[in-house]
Scaffold this motif. Structure first.
Motif, PDB file in Angstrom:
ATOM      1  N   VAL A 142      15.037 -10.403 -11.988  1.00 26.13           N
ATOM      2  CA  VAL A 142      15.237  -9.075 -11.454  1.00 26.13           C
ATOM      3  C   VAL A 142      16.418  -9.218 -10.539  1.00 26.13           C
ATOM      4  O   VAL A 142      16.054  -9.770  -9.440  1.00 26.13           O
ATOM      5  CB  VAL A 142      13.995  -8.361 -10.894  1.00 26.13           C
ATOM      6  N   LYS A 143      17.574  -8.623 -10.864  1.00 25.97           N
ATOM      7  CA  LYS A 143      18.692  -8.651 -10.043  1.00 25.97           C
ATOM      8  C   LYS A 143      18.869  -7.579  -9.203  1.00 25.97           C
ATOM      9  O   LYS A 143      19.388  -7.568  -7.932  1.00 25.97           O
ATOM     10  CB  LYS A 143      20.090  -8.898 -10.676  1.00 25.97           C
ATOM     11  N   LEU A 144      18.094  -6.414  -9.451  1.00 22.45           N
ATOM     12  CA  LEU A 144      18.372  -5.238  -8.762  1.00 22.45           C
ATOM     13  C   LEU A 144      17.364  -4.126  -9.203  1.00 22.45           C
ATOM     14  O   LEU A 144      17.075  -4.102 -10.358  1.00 22.45           O
ATOM     15  CB  LEU A 144      19.798  -4.613  -9.093  1.00 22.45           C
ATOM     16  N   ASN A 145      16.686  -3.479  -8.225  1.00 25.77           N
ATOM     17  CA  ASN A 145      16.224  -2.210  -8.467  1.00 25.77           C
ATOM     18  C   ASN A 145      17.027  -0.968  -7.869  1.00 25.77           C
ATOM     19  O   ASN A 145      17.378  -0.956  -6.884  1.00 25.77           O
ATOM     20  CB  ASN A 145      14.781  -2.354  -7.562  1.00 25.77           C
ATOM     21  N   ILE A 146      16.866  -0.048  -8.832  1.00 25.72           N
ATOM     22  CA  ILE A 146      17.520   1.368  -8.593  1.00 25.72           C
ATOM     23  C   ILE A 146      16.546   2.309  -8.744  1.00 25.72           C
ATOM     24  O   ILE A 146      15.871   2.479  -9.664  1.00 25.72           O
ATOM     25  CB  ILE A 146      18.666   1.491  -9.650  1.00 25.72           C
ATOM     26  N   ASN A 147      16.041   2.793  -7.394  1.00 20.05           N
ATOM     27  CA  ASN A 147      15.053   4.005  -7.411  1.00 20.05           C
ATOM     28  C   ASN A 147      15.643   5.161  -7.359  1.00 20.05           C
ATOM     29  O   ASN A 147      16.518   5.416  -6.457  1.00 20.05           O
ATOM     30  CB  ASN A 147      14.109   3.589  -6.250  1.00 20.05           C
ATOM     31  N   LEU A 148      15.000   6.152  -7.886  1.00 20.10           N
ATOM     32  CA  LEU A 148      15.250   7.492  -7.861  1.00 20.10           C
ATOM     33  C   LEU A 148      14.126   8.489  -7.395  1.00 20.10           C
ATOM     34  O   LEU A 148      13.111   8.432  -8.180  1.00 20.10           O
ATOM     35  CB  LEU A 148      15.662   7.822  -9.354  1.00 20.10           C
ATOM     36  N   ASP A 149      14.292   8.923  -6.205  1.00 21.62           N
ATOM     37  CA  ASP A 149      13.328   9.732  -5.878  1.00 21.62           C
ATOM     38  C   ASP A 149      13.753  10.927  -4.918  1.00 21.62           C
ATOM     39  O   ASP A 149      14.388  10.830  -3.911  1.00 21.62           O
ATOM     40  CB  ASP A 149      12.355   8.960  -4.673  1.00 21.62           C
ATOM     41  N   MET A 150      13.735  12.228  -5.624  1.00 18.16           N
ATOM     42  CA  MET A 150      14.370  13.538  -5.198  1.00 18.16           C
ATOM     43  C   MET A 150      15.801  13.485  -5.249  1.00 18.16           C
ATOM     44  O   MET A 150      16.527  13.016  -4.116  1.00 18.16           O
ATOM     45  CB  MET A 150      13.909  13.739  -3.645  1.00 18.16           C
ATOM     46  N   ILE A 151      16.341  13.557  -6.405  1.00 15.87           N
ATOM     47  CA  ILE A 151      17.842  13.640  -6.581  1.00 15.87           C
ATOM     48  C   ILE A 151      18.260  14.841  -7.153  1.00 15.87           C
ATOM     49  O   ILE A 151      19.537  14.878  -7.662  1.00 15.87           O
ATOM     50  CB  ILE A 151      18.088  12.549  -7.578  1.00 15.87           C
ATOM     51  N   HIS A 180      11.011   1.558  -4.048  1.00 20.35           N
ATOM     52  CA  HIS A 180      12.054   0.463  -3.674  1.00 20.35           C
ATOM     53  C   HIS A 180      11.319  -0.616  -2.657  1.00 20.35           C
ATOM     54  O   HIS A 180      11.724  -1.930  -2.671  1.00 20.35           O
ATOM     55  CB  HIS A 180      13.396   0.767  -3.178  1.00 20.35           C
ATOM     56  N   GLY A 181      10.326  -0.107  -1.926  1.00 26.20           N
ATOM     57  CA  GLY A 181       9.848  -0.800  -0.734  1.00 26.20           C
ATOM     58  C   GLY A 181       9.125  -2.334  -1.213  1.00 26.20           C
ATOM     59  O   GLY A 181       9.741  -3.237  -0.747  1.00 26.20           O
ATOM     60  N   PRO A 182       8.250  -2.087  -2.292  1.00 26.50           N
ATOM     61  CA  PRO A 182       7.678  -3.404  -2.666  1.00 26.50           C
ATOM     62  C   PRO A 182       8.788  -4.415  -3.124  1.00 26.50           C
ATOM     63  O   PRO A 182       8.620  -5.692  -3.158  1.00 26.50           O
ATOM     64  CB  PRO A 182       6.865  -2.816  -3.639  1.00 26.50           C
ATOM     65  N   PHE A 183       9.762  -3.944  -4.105  1.00 24.72           N
ATOM     66  CA  PHE A 183      10.916  -4.790  -4.328  1.00 24.72           C
ATOM     67  C   PHE A 183      11.577  -5.303  -3.102  1.00 24.72           C
ATOM     68  O   PHE A 183      11.677  -6.814  -3.122  1.00 24.72           O
ATOM     69  CB  PHE A 183      11.802  -3.974  -5.291  1.00 24.72           C
ATOM     70  N   HIS A 184      12.028  -4.692  -2.420  1.00 24.27           N
ATOM     71  CA  HIS A 184      12.514  -5.157  -0.872  1.00 24.27           C
ATOM     72  C   HIS A 184      11.574  -6.282  -0.396  1.00 24.27           C
ATOM     73  O   HIS A 184      11.973  -7.441   0.190  1.00 24.27           O
ATOM     74  CB  HIS A 184      13.099  -4.097   0.087  1.00 24.27           C
ATOM     75  N   PRO A 191      17.040  -6.991  -4.188  1.00 18.85           N
ATOM     76  CA  PRO A 191      18.068  -6.004  -3.896  1.00 18.85           C
ATOM     77  C   PRO A 191      17.777  -4.462  -4.302  1.00 18.85           C
ATOM     78  O   PRO A 191      17.484  -4.561  -5.591  1.00 18.85           O
ATOM     79  CB  PRO A 191      19.513  -6.631  -4.331  1.00 18.85           C
ATOM     80  N   PHE A 192      17.850  -3.717  -3.826  1.00 23.87           N
ATOM     81  CA  PHE A 192      17.701  -2.341  -4.143  1.00 23.87           C
ATOM     82  C   PHE A 192      18.742  -1.298  -3.659  1.00 23.87           C
ATOM     83  O   PHE A 192      19.282  -1.485  -2.599  1.00 23.87           O
ATOM     84  CB  PHE A 192      16.562  -1.788  -3.519  1.00 23.87           C
ATOM     85  N   VAL A 193      19.029  -0.313  -4.430  1.00 20.99           N
ATOM     86  CA  VAL A 193      19.717   1.083  -4.156  1.00 20.99           C
ATOM     87  C   VAL A 193      18.896   2.192  -4.444  1.00 20.99           C
ATOM     88  O   VAL A 193      18.397   2.321  -5.450  1.00 20.99           O
ATOM     89  CB  VAL A 193      20.770   1.045  -4.878  1.00 20.99           C
ATOM     90  N   TYR A 194      18.496   2.902  -3.298  1.00 27.66           N
ATOM     91  CA  TYR A 194      17.604   4.105  -3.447  1.00 27.66           C
ATOM     92  C   TYR A 194      18.742   5.217  -3.270  1.00 27.66           C
ATOM     93  O   TYR A 194      19.199   5.599  -2.393  1.00 27.66           O
ATOM     94  CB  TYR A 194      16.701   3.930  -2.465  1.00 27.66           C
ATOM     95  N   PHE A 195      18.487   6.049  -4.470  1.00 35.13           N
ATOM     96  CA  PHE A 195      19.168   7.266  -4.395  1.00 35.13           C
ATOM     97  C   PHE A 195      18.326   8.492  -4.151  1.00 35.13           C
ATOM     98  O   PHE A 195      17.146   8.501  -4.861  1.00 35.13           O
ATOM     99  CB  PHE A 195      19.895   7.501  -5.760  1.00 35.13           C
ATOM    100  N   GLY A 196      18.874   9.347  -3.226  1.00 35.98           N
ATOM    101  CA  GLY A 196      17.891  10.450  -2.939  1.00 35.98           C
ATOM    102  C   GLY A 196      18.398  11.352  -2.105  1.00 35.98           C
ATOM    103  O   GLY A 196      19.528  11.111  -1.339  1.00 35.98           O
ATOM    104  N   GLY A 233      20.166   1.267   1.322  1.00 38.58           N
ATOM    105  CA  GLY A 233      19.972  -0.230   0.843  1.00 38.58           C
ATOM    106  C   GLY A 233      21.130  -0.960   1.343  1.00 38.58           C
ATOM    107  O   GLY A 233      21.049  -2.340   1.273  1.00 38.58           O
ATOM    108  N   THR A 234      22.342  -0.347   1.353  1.00 38.81           N
ATOM    109  CA  THR A 234      23.396  -1.318   1.810  1.00 38.81           C
ATOM    110  C   THR A 234      23.599  -2.053   3.038  1.00 38.81           C
ATOM    111  O   THR A 234      24.369  -2.911   2.978  1.00 38.81           O
ATOM    112  CB  THR A 234      24.737  -0.529   1.414  1.00 38.81           C
TER     113      THR A 234
END
Length: 302
Positions: free
Chosen positions: A187-196, A249-253, A258-263, A208-209
């Motif tokens: 897994v190279k990246l997690n992209i998480n969507l929560d409230m978009i 995304h928390g458990p991945f981090h 690496p993660f990007v969380y969009f919200g 996440g940056t």
């Protein structure tokens, strides 16, 4: 056969060539099906699913809908099944079973990007149904739209689309997925969507940056359309709330992924019975989903 002595055959071949060329030119490039996106949002956040609280009948109805939609999109079952069961103890010390719904699109490589959202919400309280249209039917519906899109556009990475259960009870579905994953090193990246889907200022955060600054270069390069893409909510020294562990995304981090969380930031409908389909600004939601698709494609190219 001598084609030069058969003008009718030459004419037929010419017409056939022109027809085939025209069809190729007219074949539209795949785009997001925003009508289906809105229909998925409408159903997942409807009274029929009764707020989708983990362990309830409404949650089961939503889960079966998501499974069927994954099948319709062309997403394959993840490791042989669309469902991933897990056991956990809730805050009332009760044993519960949660069920994640997971599909995947196989890419040109076995490197993986995991795109996540949670389909559970708060359920019913007294006579009120907490439908959770933004939180997080919006992210779940986007997952389905992306699965359909990438079934038509071959990705470089294998894309795993995970609709997690029991997020509202402590990120339980995400924790179980990370714990049970035998392929986490891929897994190279997690992209998480929560409230978009809900913001009056046309703002969407990419979180996440601060932890993974190399991701900001990619995000700075994408077309954001009408959306003001903001960064922050990940620096513990900032005045903004730290969302580093606020969603799935928390458990991945925690495992170094690496993660990007969009919200969006909290709004008046957050964890309220007014978070309903009718309160969603659809133009903002569609633009938000498109922006995130642009980001997924940019990361997939890396």
């Amino acid at each position: 056969m001598n084609y030069h002595k058969n003008p009718l055959l030459l004419l037929f071949l010419a017409v056939l060539f022109i027809s085939c060329s025209a069809q190729q030119e007219e074949t539209p490039l795949p785009t997001l099906d925003t009508e289906q996106l809105i229909e998925d949002l409408r159903f997942i956040s409807s009274d029929t699913t009764e707020g989708r609280r983990a362990g309830t009948e409404g949650n089961r109805i939503a889960r079966e809908y998501i499974v069927e939609r994954f099948k319709e999109t062309g997403a394959q079952p993840f490791q042989g099944s669309y469902t991933h069961e897990f056991e956990f103890t809730n805050r009332q010390d009760e044993q519960m079973t949660g069920v994640n719904v997971i599909g995947q699109i196989t890419g040109d490589s076995d490197s993986v990007i995991v795109i996540t959202a949670h389909y559970d919400h708060l359920g019913k309280q007294d006579s009120l149904i907490y439908n959770g249209a933004d939180d997080d039917a919006s992210g779940t519906s986007a997952l389905l739209a992306y699965a359909e899109y990438f079934s038509q556009v071959q990705p470089n990475h294998t894309l795993v689309f995970a609709a997690f259960d029991a997020e509202e009870m402590g990120l339980r579905g995400a924790r179980a997925f990370v714990q049970d994953s035998v392929f986490l090193e891929k897994v190279k990246l997690n992209i998480n969507l929560d409230m978009i889907a809900q913001n009056q200022e046309n703002e969407l955060y990419a979180v996440g940056t601060y932890h993974y600054p190399e991701l900001k270069t990619v995000l700075d390069s994408i077309d954001t359309g009408a959306i003001n893409l903001q960064f922050g909510h990940d620096d513990p020294n900032s005045d903004l709330d730290d969302w580093t562990y606020a969603s799935d995304h928390g458990p991945f981090h925690q495992q170094g992924v690496p993660f990007v969380y969009f919200g969006v930031e909290d709004h008046e409908h957050y964890h309220s019975h007014t978070d309903e389909f009718e309160t969603i600004p659809q133009d903002f939601y569609k633009s938000s989903v498109q922006l995130i698709l642009n980001a997924i494609e940019a990361f997939d190219e890396q």
